[in-house]
Write an enzyme that holds these catalytic residues in place. Structure first.
Site, PDB file in Angstrom:
ATOM      1  N   HIS A 269      -1.286 -18.084  22.652  1.00 20.14           N
ATOM      2  CA  HIS A 269      -2.722 -17.922  22.866  1.00 20.14           C
ATOM      3  C   HIS A 269      -3.127 -16.573  22.260  1.00 20.14           C
ATOM      4  O   HIS A 269      -2.495 -15.546  22.549  1.00 20.14           O
ATOM      5  CB  HIS A 269      -3.044 -17.888  24.357  1.00 20.14           C
ATOM      6  CG  HIS A 269      -3.013 -19.212  25.053  1.00 20.14           C
ATOM      7  ND1 HIS A 269      -1.954 -20.060  24.993  1.00 20.14           N
ATOM      8  CD2 HIS A 269      -3.949 -19.828  25.835  1.00 20.14           C
ATOM      9  CE1 HIS A 269      -2.217 -21.140  25.714  1.00 20.14           C
ATOM     10  NE2 HIS A 269      -3.421 -21.039  26.242  1.00 20.14           N
TER      11      HIS A 269
ATOM     12  N   HIS B 141      -2.333 -27.426  29.390  1.00 21.31           N
ATOM     13  CA  HIS B 141      -1.398 -26.870  30.380  1.00 21.31           C
ATOM     14  C   HIS B 141      -1.239 -27.925  31.454  1.00 21.31           C
ATOM     15  O   HIS B 141      -2.234 -28.299  32.093  1.00 21.31           O
ATOM     16  CB  HIS B 141      -1.966 -25.592  30.991  1.00 21.31           C
ATOM     17  CG  HIS B 141      -2.272 -24.537  29.966  1.00 21.31           C
ATOM     18  ND1 HIS B 141      -1.432 -23.482  29.712  1.00 21.31           N
ATOM     19  CD2 HIS B 141      -3.315 -24.401  29.101  1.00 21.31           C
ATOM     20  CE1 HIS B 141      -1.952 -22.725  28.752  1.00 21.31           C
ATOM     21  NE2 HIS B 141      -3.094 -23.267  28.358  1.00 21.31           N
TER      22      HIS B 141
ATOM     23  N   HIS C  26      -2.839 -28.627  22.966  1.00 18.47           N
ATOM     24  CA  HIS C  26      -3.111 -27.474  23.836  1.00 18.47           C
ATOM     25  C   HIS C  26      -3.594 -27.993  25.179  1.00 18.47           C
ATOM     26  O   HIS C  26      -4.796 -28.176  25.396  1.00 18.47           O
ATOM     27  CB  HIS C  26      -4.153 -26.560  23.165  1.00 18.47           C
ATOM     28  CG  HIS C  26      -4.432 -25.297  23.921  1.00 18.47           C
ATOM     29  ND1 HIS C  26      -4.975 -24.179  23.320  1.00 18.47           N
ATOM     30  CD2 HIS C  26      -4.253 -24.957  25.218  1.00 18.47           C
ATOM     31  CE1 HIS C  26      -5.121 -23.219  24.206  1.00 18.47           C
ATOM     32  NE2 HIS C  26      -4.700 -23.673  25.380  1.00 18.47           N
TER      33      HIS C  26
ATOM     34  N   GLU D  51      -8.784 -15.728  22.256  1.00 15.75           N
ATOM     35  CA  GLU D  51      -9.611 -16.494  23.203  1.00 15.75           C
ATOM     36  C   GLU D  51     -10.617 -15.496  23.791  1.00 15.75           C
ATOM     37  O   GLU D  51     -11.795 -15.529  23.455  1.00 15.75           O
ATOM     38  CB  GLU D  51      -8.729 -17.122  24.297  1.00 15.75           C
ATOM     39  CG  GLU D  51      -9.508 -17.883  25.369  1.00 15.75           C
ATOM     40  CD  GLU D  51      -8.646 -18.348  26.540  1.00 15.75           C
ATOM     41  OE1 GLU D  51      -7.527 -17.836  26.723  1.00 15.75           O
ATOM     42  OE2 GLU D  51      -9.115 -19.246  27.288  1.00 15.75           O
TER      43      GLU D  51
ATOM     44  N   ASP E 288      -7.291 -27.078  30.192  1.00 16.28           N
ATOM     45  CA  ASP E 288      -7.066 -27.303  31.631  1.00 16.28           C
ATOM     46  C   ASP E 288      -8.123 -28.289  32.121  1.00 16.28           C
ATOM     47  O   ASP E 288      -9.066 -27.910  32.826  1.00 16.28           O
ATOM     48  CB  ASP E 288      -7.182 -25.976  32.385  1.00 16.28           C
ATOM     49  CG  ASP E 288      -6.181 -24.959  31.880  1.00 16.28           C
ATOM     50  OD1 ASP E 288      -4.990 -25.087  32.214  1.00 16.28           O
ATOM     51  OD2 ASP E 288      -6.585 -24.062  31.101  1.00 16.28           O
TER      52      ASP E 288
HETATM   53  N1  ADE Z   1      -3.297 -20.705  31.258  1.00 18.27           N
HETATM   54  C1  ADE Z   1      -3.907 -21.871  31.468  1.00 18.27           C
HETATM   55  N2  ADE Z   1      -5.005 -21.959  30.721  1.00 18.27           N
HETATM   56  C2  ADE Z   1      -5.096 -20.824  29.999  1.00 18.27           C
HETATM   57  C3  ADE Z   1      -6.007 -20.320  29.038  1.00 18.27           C
HETATM   58  N3  ADE Z   1      -7.080 -21.003  28.647  1.00 18.27           N
HETATM   59  N4  ADE Z   1      -5.780 -19.088  28.544  1.00 18.27           N
HETATM   60  C4  ADE Z   1      -4.731 -18.382  28.937  1.00 18.27           C
HETATM   61  N5  ADE Z   1      -3.836 -18.805  29.826  1.00 18.27           N
HETATM   62  C5  ADE Z   1      -4.018 -20.023  30.362  1.00 18.27           C
HETATM   63 ZN    ZN Z   2      -4.600 -22.586  27.101  1.00 15.64          ZN
END
Ligand code: ADE
Ligand code: ZN
Length: 332
Positions: free
Chosen positions: A196, A18, A16, A199, A278
């Site tokens: 996703h 991006h 996971h 969250e 990220d």
């Molecule tokens: N895009 C990049 N990071 C993300 C995250 N944590 N949740 C949803 N979309 C994303």
């Molecule tokens: Zn993510």
């Protein structure tokens, strides 16, 4: 071996991340300059000061703005290569990277430009560091179903280079059900699927990801704990959750790392993995995430090994490759 040494020594898979979220401010400045694109910051320090988020959306606004400087194939290569250097430092030996095609194609960048740059970096990482990788393209859930169908069509010529599809961006108000038909078509075309869910959104979205999108993994999923029937289902199906501790802290999904539920989930038998999401925006890559939870939650060496083993088991590599990495972990 102490825990910090073990974290370093363990081979790990990242499931996971991006790729646009690995964009370090220094590289962002360099690419902005060579592409002669203005960014709303005067210095690297000013960029870092802007990274103070109170929820997912406040992060996404800045993340999409940063991605705007990526134009040429070489830009996507440089972005991914910088991430592979971090993988090498952290002993991440396999990674399944998300990319957001719509963030680029909506600015007039060709799908091919994005994928060629990323793929070339993946090839070089295998050759130079022995790091294997897969690409997963995500649909932006704040955009329409129709736009997702268009993106799926654009991806078809590159099907051999993309192992799966995912779903990201603003979660609340954009449930998985919005993309049920697109995911059915993607599965039909042979893509593996992840999403996703849970969250910021409720446990109900995790149910939808399982039942309607028929996902192979849930990204995040930490709010599943609020629903005990869902928890039983995740455990029974050995459904992986790709958990991102520093992300959850930075986006205020948890107030304090000591309150993070990853250890509780693990102890209840949920197939959790550790990931960076990220890392440029959230304060750390794979090992930083491991260190943060180890310190806050007093993880044992056995738990650290289980987390590393889970990462390969939940990955999209072959069973033979999984067995090879698991044997290496168990020998530590
Ligand atoms: N895009 C990049 N990071 C993300 C995250 N944590 N949740 C949803 N979309 C994303
Ligand atoms: Zn993510």
């Amino acid at each position: 071996m102490n825990q910090l040494e073990l974290i370093r020594a363990l081979p790990k898979a990242e499931l996971h991340v991006h790729i646009e979220g690995t964009f370090e401010p220094e590289l962002m400045f360099a690419i902005a300059q060579r592409n002669q694109i203005e960014i709303p910051y005067k210095s690297v320090e000013e960029v870092k000061q802007a990274y103070n988020f109170h929820n997912l959306q406040s992060f996404l606004d800045i993340y999409y703005a940063g991605a705007n400087v990526l134009v040429h194939e070489q830009d996507f290569y440089d972005l991914a290569w910088a991430y592979f250097e971090k993988c090498h430092e952290d002993h991440v030996m396999h990674t399944e990277m998300f990319f957001d095609p719509q963030t680029h194609t909506d600015r007039g960048i060709a799908f091919e430009t994005v994928i060629n740059g990323l793929q070339r970096a993946c090839n070089d990482a295998k050759a130079k560091y022995g790091i294997s990788s897969h690409l997963i393209m995500c649909f932006l859930r704040h955009l329409s179903e129709e736009a997702a169908f268009e993106t799926l069509a654009q991806a078809m010529p590159f099907k051999e280079q993309i192992i799966g599809v995912g779903l990201d961006s603003s979660e609340v108000g954009h449930p998985p059900s919005k993309f049920e038909r697109v995911f059915a078509q993607a599965r039909e075309a042979g893509f593996l699927v992840v999403a996703h869910a849970g969250e910021e959104g409720p446990a109900e979205y995790v149910w939808e990801a399982l039942d309607l999108l028929k996902v192979n993994r849930i990204d995040h999923g930490v709010r599943s704990e609020e629903d005990s029937v869902l928890m039983q289902r995740l455990i029974a199906e050995k459904m992986p959750l790709t958990v991102c501790p520093l992300s959850n802290l930075k986006l205020c999904v948890v107030d304090d790392m000591a309150q993070h539920n990853i250890r509780r989930l693990l102890q209840q038998g949920v197939h959790v993995t550790v990931n960076s999401d990220d890392p440029s925006y959230f304060g750390g890559y794979m090992n930083d995430n491991f260190v943060a939870i180890t310190e806050a939650l007093a993880l044992t060496n056995e738990e650290l090994k289980t987390l590393a083993q889970n990462s390969f088991e939940a990955s999209f590599i072959s069973d033979a490759e999984k067995q090879k990495w698991i044997a290496e972990i168990q020998a530590l």
